[in-house]
Design a protein around this motif. Structure first.
Motif, PDB file in Angstrom:
ATOM      1  N   GLN A 178       0.970  -1.117   0.068  1.00 36.20           N
ATOM      2  CA  GLN A 178      -0.060   0.014  -0.069  1.00 36.20           C
ATOM      3  C   GLN A 178       0.828   1.211  -0.042  1.00 36.20           C
ATOM      4  N   VAL A 179       1.939   1.052   0.561  1.00 35.79           N
ATOM      5  CA  VAL A 179       2.828   2.352   0.502  1.00 35.79           C
ATOM      6  C   VAL A 179       4.101   1.733   0.097  1.00 35.79           C
ATOM      7  N   ARG A 180       4.517   2.610  -1.307  1.00 30.47           N
ATOM      8  CA  ARG A 180       5.763   2.237  -2.037  1.00 30.47           C
ATOM      9  C   ARG A 180       6.413   3.714  -2.378  1.00 30.47           C
ATOM     10  N   SER A 181       7.701   3.542  -2.229  1.00 32.68           N
ATOM     11  CA  SER A 181       8.698   4.338  -2.802  1.00 32.68           C
ATOM     12  C   SER A 181       9.600   4.191  -3.846  1.00 32.68           C
ATOM     13  N   PHE A 182       9.935   4.726  -4.643  1.00 33.66           N
ATOM     14  CA  PHE A 182      11.139   4.298  -5.792  1.00 33.66           C
ATOM     15  C   PHE A 182      11.842   5.447  -6.169  1.00 33.66           C
ATOM     16  N   PHE A 183      13.083   5.109  -6.631  1.00 31.38           N
ATOM     17  CA  PHE A 183      14.072   6.054  -6.939  1.00 31.38           C
ATOM     18  C   PHE A 183      14.648   5.878  -8.307  1.00 31.38           C
ATOM     19  N   PHE A 184      14.548   6.899  -9.299  1.00 29.04           N
ATOM     20  CA  PHE A 184      14.999   6.834 -10.650  1.00 29.04           C
ATOM     21  C   PHE A 184      15.985   7.982 -10.901  1.00 29.04           C
ATOM     22  N   ASP A 185      16.860   7.742 -11.715  1.00 33.60           N
ATOM     23  CA  ASP A 185      17.956   8.707 -12.131  1.00 33.60           C
ATOM     24  C   ASP A 185      17.158   9.696 -13.224  1.00 33.60           C
TER      25      ASP A 185
END
Length: 859
Positions: A242-249
């Motif tokens: 339900q709670v997601r975070s992601f890092f992208f360049d």
């Protein structure tokens, strides 16, 4: 006949009777039901309106705060790395200095960085350092040069002012082989973001580049923390999906996503977020990166906004390919990650943070609804309580009156009936039934009381067999064996343990310290050790260290030679020499003066003594058994007893158990004291009530108190049965004897010499009875004294005089027992000397054999 009501509302709605006589059912129906229905209606309407208001706001910007917080933490991480690499570049950049600097940092700060490399203008200055957590390891030069996408990647030299310039690179993966890790050698892959800065010498000449690599796992750990219960923004329990975070360049490649909360070994992965998506897997330098296809327009709109340095919120439906996603409940908030490469220039965009939350605001809205419902419920509860206060008064007050009246009659002895009015219909029926039960209860109670009284009186007066009770506590053979071996009465576990300790102590020749409360048989234990050992044929000498003053005690212990002092007409053996070949018992050792303690320590250490007036030490061959009823270690800490003397005495320590810890031995002790008192004749029986009274007493005076109690009871009992009324505690009758129990503590100083000692001759006794002996009570005086004489005595002397007169005399120990309360040795000696001065007693003997005999005096 059971009650039955017709199928009409007339019995309920009939209001002809006054309110005070309404039934409970009518009160609840006519008052309670409408009120509860009205309260529920108010709560329902309030709930509907409040829910409608807050549910319209449930999905508004659900990840805004979370994404901003994560972006701030990531930028702070990079900012700290910038300060770190600038600090390193201004100091010694040698490999050894960098290693020491990093190892001196706390592990939590050191482990944020994986690589530290220096690419200098001189090839021999190049090095690569790897941080494996436990240590900072230098990579061999040939191995470091061969690493693909390693820290020695060539870069253009920066022109212009380069002192404050820190270049940041896009995320990259580097693979190192044969890295020492956790005690072994492994191949390790690092996913890092490298920061490089020029290194200048003192003359501002360019020396090379220093590179510091930030571990991307730190970025993943920050995102994971903000998705767990440890998040500073945590409000509601939320699932990982339900709670997601992601890092992208900056190019749109997905680098990492939220890991599993609580997992200390995070691994760079984007498997969850790319499941079901189409795109490119792996870019040069980062094999696990993933870039979605251009068909995911909203994602690329987010990437474009981040490249432009913008943040915002966007709703999307197909980015996650989630079957449960209907398109209106997923929101993405994105924030760019900026890095300041130059102090005065514009920051560069490293990439961005995306935060997806499908439940945060919904649960927040539910929380607000719950709060609103709680307030509504509280208001409704107040209304309900206000209504039911009246109902409670109408229902509970008559019940309380009825219960109180019933309790008073039930607890009393009068055969009264309940007559309370007015009462509701149901309670009037209950009152009638209660009256019937109270009458039956009173009748049964009277019969039971009479029957139980007769049974109890009969049981209390029944004689009990002390022999059977003693045998039930333990086997008959073990009891007889214990009495035959040591003379200690009892078969409890405490006595068996004591007998075992006596047996073990008797087998060796070490000194023994006996500790225990007053009256627990410490002297009897000392005698048992003597009789059970190899020195049983030798003398047993007992010295009470608390009954004599310092000089008399020194003389009694060590003796003197002729002419040592004015009264020393002949040589005198001390207790140490008199007990040669046997045992010396030092009672009340804790009351010895410091001078006596020092002399005892010297004698015990050297096993030699020096009599008073002598110039020669004399060896002695006596085993020392000391006894005390005080805590010698505590006395040593308080400076009242020598600690070295304690450890010299306490080679073997035996504790005599108090009587309250061996109550099962009381029947056997009573049987023994009764037989001793009757001296061969048949002792009287003891009733069950008397025995119960003895078993329930705490016995602060232990066995001595028990023997005195039995002696008083047998003296004043009439007939052959001791009843509970004959048992008295803590007091002496005016004319009753108060003899000292022989098993607890005898006279102040006594000498026990067996028929033959080891050398075939009897040792010199330490104390002897005076030639004239104690006079007979009938020959000398009566226990009665003139009133004028009694007026000159203190209360202790008055209390002890009948016992002194009955026995024809006393000594210090017997006087303390006759007083019946704890008094000091000095007080007892003062009282006895006062009686001598008044002419009532005459002192005979010297030192340990002192005795006070009743003087011939006409009343």
């Amino acid at each position: 006949m059971p009650y039955s009501y017709p199928p009409t509302l007339d019995p309920v709605l009939n209001l002809e009777k006054p309110v005070k006589e309404w039934s409970i059912t009518r009160i609840l129906l006519l008052l309670g039901t409408p009120l509860v229905a009205g309260v529920l209606l108010v709560m329902t309407v309030s709930t509907y309106r409040i829910s409608s208001h807050y549910l319209n706001r449930a999905y508004a910007r659900n990840a805004h705060t979370r994404a901003l917080a994560q972006a701030h933490e990531l930028q702070q991480l990079l900012k700290d790395a910038r300060y770190e690499i600038q600090n390193l570049a201004r100091s010694d950049v040698s490999a050894q200095a960098i290693q020491k600097y990093m190892m001196d940092k706390p592990a939590t700060k050191r482990n944020k960085y994986c690589e530290i490399a220096f690419h200098g203008t001189a090839p021999q200055d190049n090095y690569v350092l790897l941080n494996t957590g436990e240590k900072v390891w230098k990579v061999p030069d040939e191995q470091a040069a061969g690493v693909k996408f390693g820290a020695f990647t060539r870069r253009e030299r920066i022109g212009g002012k380069i002192e404050d310039f820190v270049q940041i690179e896009q995320p990259v993966q580097a693979y190192y082989t044969s890295v020492p890790y956790l005690g072994s050698v492994e191949n390790i892959e690092f996913s890092v973001i490298r920061l490089s800065t020029p290194v200048l010498d003192a003359e501002k000449r360019f020396r090379g580049y220093l590179t510091l690599s930030v571990d991307i796992i730190e970025i993943q750990r920050i995102m994971t923390t903000f998705s767990s219960r440890q998040s500073p923004l945590y409000i509601f329990p939320q699932e990982k999906e339900q709670v997601r975070s992601f890092f992208f360049d900056a190019a749109g490649w997905l680098i990492c996503e939220t890991g599993q909360a609580g997992n200390p070994h995070l691994k760079i992965s984007i498997d969850d977020i790319r499941t079901g998506l189409q795109g490119d897997l792996g870019r040069p330098g980062f094999a696990t990166a993933f870039r979605p296809n251009p068909q995911y327009e909203k994602y690329w709109a987010v990437v474009s906004a981040v490249q432009a340095g913008k943040d915002g919120e966007i709703g999307f439906a197909n980015f996650l390919n989630d079957p449960s996603n209907t398109g209106g409940d997923h929101y993405l908030y994105y924030v760019p990650i900026r890095f300041q490469e130059e102090a005065t220039g514009n920051p560069v965009i490293l990439g961005g943070i995306g935060c997806i939350d499908t439940s945060f605001m919904l649960k927040a809205s539910r929380y607000e609804v719950a709060m609103a419902l709680g307030i509504s419920w509280f208001v409704a509860l107040l209304l309900t309580i206000a209504a039911f206060v009246y109902l409670n008064r109408r229902i509970s007050n008559p019940l309380k009156r009825l219960a109180s009246a019933t309790e008073q009659i039930a607890m009393g002895d009068d055969a009264a009936t309940l007559e309370l009015a007015p009462l509701p219909k149901e309670l009037r029926h209950l009152q009638h039934v209660i009256n019937i039960l109270l009458l039956q209860l009173q009748t049964a109670r009277n019969e039971t009381r009479i029957r139980q009284g007769l049974i109890f009186d009969e049981m209390q007066r029944q004689p009990v067999s002390l022999d059977a009770l003693a045998e039930n506590a333990s086997s008959k053979e073990s009891s007889r064996c214990a009495e035959k071996a040591f003379g200690i009465v009892g078969s409890s576990q405490a006595v068996r343990n004591l007998n075992a300790m006596i047996h073990k102590a008797a087998q060796v020749m070490a000194d023994v310290l006996i500790i225990g409360e007053t009256g627990t048989g410490k002297e009897l234990t000392a005698e048992a050790i003597h009789r059970a050992g190899t020195r049983a044929t030798g003398p047993f000498i007992s010295i009470n260290c608390g009954a004599l003053d310092e000089n008399l005690l020194m003389d009694a212990l060590f003796g003197h030679v002729k002419g040592a002092f004015s009264e020393a007409k002949t040589d005198r053996k001390g207790a140490f020499l008199a007990a040669s070949g046997g045992t010396l018992h030092l009672d009340e050792i804790g009351n010895a003066s410091p001078k006596v303690q020092q002399s005892l320590l010297r004698a015990l250490a050297a096993r030699r003594i020096r009599p008073l007036g002598s110039d020669q030490d004399q060896p002695f061959d006596a085993r020392v058994v000391a006894a005390t009823n005080v805590d010698l270690l505590e006395s040593a800490r308080n400076g009242k007893f020598r600690e070295d003397l304690y450890y010299r005495l306490a080679v073997i320590t035996i504790s005599t158990p108090p009587l309250r810890d061996r109550r099962e031995d009381i029947p056997a002790l009573v049987r023994s004291f009764m037989r001793e008192h009757t001296r061969g004749t048949t002792p009287p029986d003891i009733s069950r009530g008397a025995l119960d009274k003895l078993l329930q007493h705490d016995w602060p005076g232990n066995i001595r108190e028990l023997k005195n109690c039995i002696t008083r009871a047998m003296t004043f009992a009439e007939g052959n049965l001791l009843l509970a009324d004959h048992i008295e505690f803590g007091q002496n009758r005016a004319a009753g004897p108060a003899s000292e129990p022989a098993t607890a503590q005898g006279p102040a100083v006594q000498a026990k010499t067996p028929a033959g000692s080891r050398n075939g001759s009897s040792p010199e006794p330490l104390a002897t009875t005076t030639p004239e002996g104690p006079p007979s009570p009938s020959a000398h005086t009566s226990s009665a004294l003139p009133e004028a004489v009694l007026a000159t005595l203190n209360p202790r002397q008055v209390k002890a005089w009948p016992s002194i007169a009955a026995n024809g005399g006393t000594n210090r120990a017997l006087y303390e027992s006759a007083v019946g309360e704890e008094i000091s040795v000095r007080t007892a000696q003062y009282d006895l000397q006062d009686l001598v001065n008044k002419g009532l007693l005459k002192k005979t003997g010297k030192g340990p054999s002192s005795r006070y005999v009743v003087a011939v005096r006409t009343p």
